[in-house]
Design an enzyme around this catalytic site. Structure first.
Site, short mmCIF file in Angstrom:
data_model
loop_
_atom_site.label_atom_id
_atom_site.label_comp_id
_atom_site.label_asym_id
_atom_site.label_seq_id
_atom_site.Cartn_x
_atom_site.Cartn_y
_atom_site.Cartn_z
CE LYS A 11 -3.93 -2.19 2.32
NZ LYS A 11 -4.87 -2.09 3.46
CE1 TYR A 51 -9.50 -2.99 0.53
CE2 TYR A 51 -8.61 -1.12 -0.66
CZ TYR A 51 -8.42 -2.23 0.16
OH TYR A 51 -7.16 -2.56 0.59
NE ARG A 87 -7.09 -13.24 5.82
CZ ARG A 87 -7.51 -12.00 5.59
NH1 ARG A 87 -7.22 -11.40 4.45
NH2 ARG A 87 -8.20 -11.35 6.48
CB THR A 93 -7.02 -5.64 10.01
OG1 THR A 93 -7.50 -6.80 9.30
CG2 THR A 93 -7.35 -4.39 9.21
CG ASN A 114 -3.54 -2.31 6.90
OD1 ASN A 114 -3.42 -1.88 5.74
ND2 ASN A 114 -4.53 -3.12 7.25
CG HIS A 117 -5.73 -6.14 0.26
ND1 HIS A 117 -6.88 -6.16 1.01
CD2 HIS A 117 -5.96 -6.96 -0.80
CE1 HIS A 117 -7.77 -6.94 0.41
NE2 HIS A 117 -7.24 -7.43 -0.69
CD GLU A 128 -9.18 -9.08 -3.12
OE1 GLU A 128 -9.94 -8.48 -2.33
OE2 GLU A 128 -8.07 -9.54 -2.77
P1 CMP Z 1 -7.39 -4.45 4.07
O1 CMP Z 1 -6.92 -5.79 4.49
O2 CMP Z 1 -6.89 -3.92 2.77
O3 CMP Z 1 -8.99 -4.44 4.02
C1 CMP Z 1 -9.75 -3.26 4.18
C2 CMP Z 1 -8.94 -2.10 4.63
O4 CMP Z 1 -9.64 -1.03 5.22
C3 CMP Z 1 -7.98 -2.54 5.71
O5 CMP Z 1 -6.98 -3.39 5.20
C4 CMP Z 1 -7.49 -1.18 6.22
O6 CMP Z 1 -6.47 -0.64 5.39
C5 CMP Z 1 -8.74 -0.31 6.05
N1 CMP Z 1 -9.38 0.05 7.31
C6 CMP Z 1 -9.45 1.31 7.79
N2 CMP Z 1 -10.11 1.33 8.95
C7 CMP Z 1 -10.45 0.07 9.24
C8 CMP Z 1 -11.14 -0.54 10.32
N3 CMP Z 1 -11.62 0.16 11.36
N4 CMP Z 1 -11.31 -1.88 10.29
C9 CMP Z 1 -10.84 -2.61 9.24
N5 CMP Z 1 -10.17 -2.07 8.18
C10 CMP Z 1 -9.98 -0.74 8.18
#
Ligand code: CMP
Length: 140
Positions: A11, A51, A87, A93, A114, A117, A128
């Site tokens: 990211k 998303y 994962r 996350t 984070n 993904h 995806e």
């Molecule tokens: P990802 O695994 O890409 O899936 C959805 C993304 O939303 C997650 O990682 C984060 O980058 C983002 N995100 C932001 N806020 C939240 C939250 N409160 N809970 C989960 N995902 C979040």
């Protein structure tokens, strides 16, 4: 265990800090082979479509804005049990909850920023991967 493929995204927070090589070393270190990879700038429409499953979530708009704030590296990873294995190496996350030695623990900044993904199921992985790659771009 079966050989699977999964979709990975490095990211904008990670590309901004030039740690894509360190993250790729983590993948390769646990036998996740990078069989396709490209660095791109997402459009807002692409981020929203990718998303869309989160469209009703409170963080959706902010997430999409973040995903277009800088380049991303989209990848297909291949290996035994690749979806759950990926994962595991990413970690929880929220980096605050991620286990030691995971990517999000070492490199993640916030629950949004984070660093990585990964697809969460075989069905999601198929969708995806097809979102970003054609078959001829994947070399196993
Ligand atoms: P990802 O695994 O890409 O899936 C959805 C993304 O939303 C997650 O990682 C984060 O980058 C983002 N995100 C932001 N806020 C939240 C939250 N409160 N809970 C989960 N995902 C979040």
């Amino acid at each position: 265990m079966a050989v699977e493929r999964t979709l990975s995204i490095i990211k904008p927070d990670a590309t901004a800090r030039d740690i894509t090589g360190k993250i790729n070393a983590k993948f390769e270190g646990v036998s996740l082979r990078i069989v396709a990879q490209k660095r791109i700038r997402l459009t807002l429409a692409q981020a929203q479509a990718f998303y869309e499953v989160h469209a009703e979530r409170s963080f959706y708009d902010e997430l999409c804005e973040y995903m277009v704030s800088g380049p991303v590296v989209v990848q297909v990873l291949e290996g035994e049990d690749a979806i759950s294995h990926h994962r595991d190496v990413m970690g929880a996350t929220n980096p605050a909850n991620a286990a030691d030695e995971t990517i999000r623990k070492e490199f993640g900044v916030t629950v949004q920023e984070n660093s990585v993904h990964g697809s969460d199921s075989p069905e999601t992985a198929a969708r995806e991967i097809a979102f970003f790659f054609s078959q001829v771009e994947i070399a196993g």
